[in-house]
Design a protein around this motif. Structure first.
Motif, mmCIF file in Angstrom:
data_model
loop_
_atom_site.group_PDB
_atom_site.id
_atom_site.type_symbol
_atom_site.label_atom_id
_atom_site.label_comp_id
_atom_site.label_asym_id
_atom_site.label_seq_id
_atom_site.Cartn_x
_atom_site.Cartn_y
_atom_site.Cartn_z
ATOM 1 N N LYS A 75 9.540 53.902 43.748
ATOM 2 C CA LYS A 75 10.137 54.021 45.177
ATOM 3 C C LYS A 75 11.319 53.856 45.316
ATOM 4 O O LYS A 75 12.279 53.404 44.017
ATOM 5 C CB LYS A 75 9.548 52.525 45.830
ATOM 6 N N ASP A 76 12.149 54.304 46.199
ATOM 7 C CA ASP A 76 13.510 54.634 46.534
ATOM 8 C C ASP A 76 14.247 53.127 45.794
ATOM 9 O O ASP A 76 15.467 53.203 45.112
ATOM 10 C CB ASP A 76 14.095 54.747 47.835
ATOM 11 N N GLU A 77 13.890 52.092 46.393
ATOM 12 C CA GLU A 77 14.720 50.850 46.122
ATOM 13 C C GLU A 77 14.314 50.543 44.515
ATOM 14 O O GLU A 77 15.444 50.107 43.914
ATOM 15 C CB GLU A 77 13.874 49.716 46.959
ATOM 16 N N GLU A 78 13.371 50.708 43.985
ATOM 17 C CA GLU A 78 13.133 50.529 42.381
ATOM 18 C C GLU A 78 13.867 51.490 41.822
ATOM 19 O O GLU A 78 14.376 51.190 40.797
ATOM 20 C CB GLU A 78 11.530 50.750 42.266
ATOM 21 N N LEU A 79 14.148 52.701 42.363
ATOM 22 C CA LEU A 79 14.868 53.807 41.568
ATOM 23 C C LEU A 79 16.455 53.281 41.624
ATOM 24 O O LEU A 79 17.085 53.649 40.558
ATOM 25 C CB LEU A 79 14.633 55.069 42.257
ATOM 26 N N THR A 80 16.920 52.884 42.870
ATOM 27 C CA THR A 80 18.203 52.332 42.975
ATOM 28 C C THR A 80 18.284 51.358 41.589
ATOM 29 O O THR A 80 19.545 51.479 41.016
ATOM 30 C CB THR A 80 18.378 51.613 44.234
ATOM 31 N N ILE A 81 17.667 50.326 41.609
ATOM 32 C CA ILE A 81 17.765 49.394 40.860
ATOM 33 C C ILE A 81 17.911 49.574 39.087
ATOM 34 O O ILE A 81 18.770 49.365 38.540
ATOM 35 C CB ILE A 81 16.727 48.178 40.824
ATOM 36 N N PHE A 82 16.747 50.538 39.046
ATOM 37 C CA PHE A 82 16.818 51.180 37.559
ATOM 38 C C PHE A 82 17.804 52.144 37.557
ATOM 39 O O PHE A 82 18.571 51.962 36.113
ATOM 40 C CB PHE A 82 15.523 52.157 37.597
ATOM 41 N N ARG A 83 18.364 52.720 38.249
ATOM 42 C CA ARG A 83 19.624 53.563 38.106
ATOM 43 C C ARG A 83 20.835 52.641 37.816
ATOM 44 O O ARG A 83 21.637 52.765 36.769
ATOM 45 C CB ARG A 83 19.793 54.190 39.372
#
Ligand code: ATP
Ligand code: MG
Length: 232
Positions: A75-83
């Motif tokens: 999800k967008d928020e998870e992707l932001t953290i992963f990035r």
């Protein structure tokens, strides 16, 4: 070991008559520690590819896996953290925060992630990039090359596994460009990072382990074998 895998990656901007097929099915495998140059004419899809590799934008279809994780299932928020944890970005426009000092800019991604910077590690990066005497300066007190080195230091400071750079030397003279790229390479080797750089500069491209040529939304070359030969 494979760090990045791209499978049949497509990106179409817009719809109908105005639709632009920027990526038409890109397949790519990158080994941990590789230093890759992406080259190609203007509008061929280089930045689009880099944005997808870094999860800055979602593809129309296809997958990108980083360190075994299929990033667009996040999800967008998870992707932001992963990035933030896995990837460091360097852009042509350095994107430094003018009201923060050099040091504060460099540790910003770490602090945004709620972590405390490893001061010793950050200092090593600052030293290596020749920025020790500029630690407390502000971006507008620095030359273009110095600002670019701060942007690189920022990308390196959280020790990301992958560094993605879009024409990081586009605004610099050729001597400074060589210096900046040399530093990026040295840092990548020292910290076993994988680096993917878009460049229009053929000399810089030639210093890479592998050159990937993008033409009209597709990879145009068969794999260059330098890296594999070197590691055989
Ligand atoms: N946000 C967008 N909306 C619509 N079309 C876009 C968008 N971004 C890129 N494009 C189009 O997609 C194609 C690929 O663009 P991209 O920015 O990836 O090229 P590039 O290889 O990075 O070029 P350059 O060397 O000029 O930076 C181009 O035709 C461009 O006009
Ligand atoms: Mg571009």
């Amino acid at each position: 070991m494979e760090i990045l895998r791209v499978t049949d990656l497509k990106k179409t901007y817009g719809t109908g008559d105005t639709a632009v097929e920027a990526l038409k099915g890109v397949n790519l495998s990158v080994e941990k520690g590789e230093f890759i140059a992406i080259v190609g004419t203007s509008g061929s899809g280089k930045s689009t590819l880099l944005h997808m590799l870094g999860g800055l934008d979602r593809p129309t279809s296809g997958t990108v896996s980083i360190d075994g994780k299929d990033i667009f299932t996040l999800k967008d928020e998870e992707l932001t953290i992963f990035r933030r944890r896995k990837i460091g970005f360097v852009f042509q426009s350095f994107n430094l925060v003018p009201v923060l000092s050099v040091y504060e800019n460099i540790v910003l991604p770490i602090e945004l992630d709620g972590n405390t910077p490893d001061k010793e590690f950050v200092d090593t990066i600052i030293d290596t990039l020749g920025l020790s005497d500029k630690r407390d300066s502000y971006p507008n007190q620095l030359s273009g090359g110095q600002q670019q080195r701060v942007a690189i230091a920022r990308a390196l400071s959280s020790a990301p596994q992958v560094i993605l750079a879009d024409e990081p030397t586009g605004n610099l003279d050729s001597k400074t460009s060589q210096d900046v790229m040399g530093l990026l390479k040295v840092m990548g080797e020292r910290f076993a990072q994988t680096i993917i750089v878009i460049t229009h500069n053929e000399e810089i491209a030639q210093t890479a382990d592998r050159i990937i040529r993008i033409e009209d939304g597709l990879i145009a070359n068969k794999e260059v074998l330098t890296w594999q030969k070197k590691n055989a």
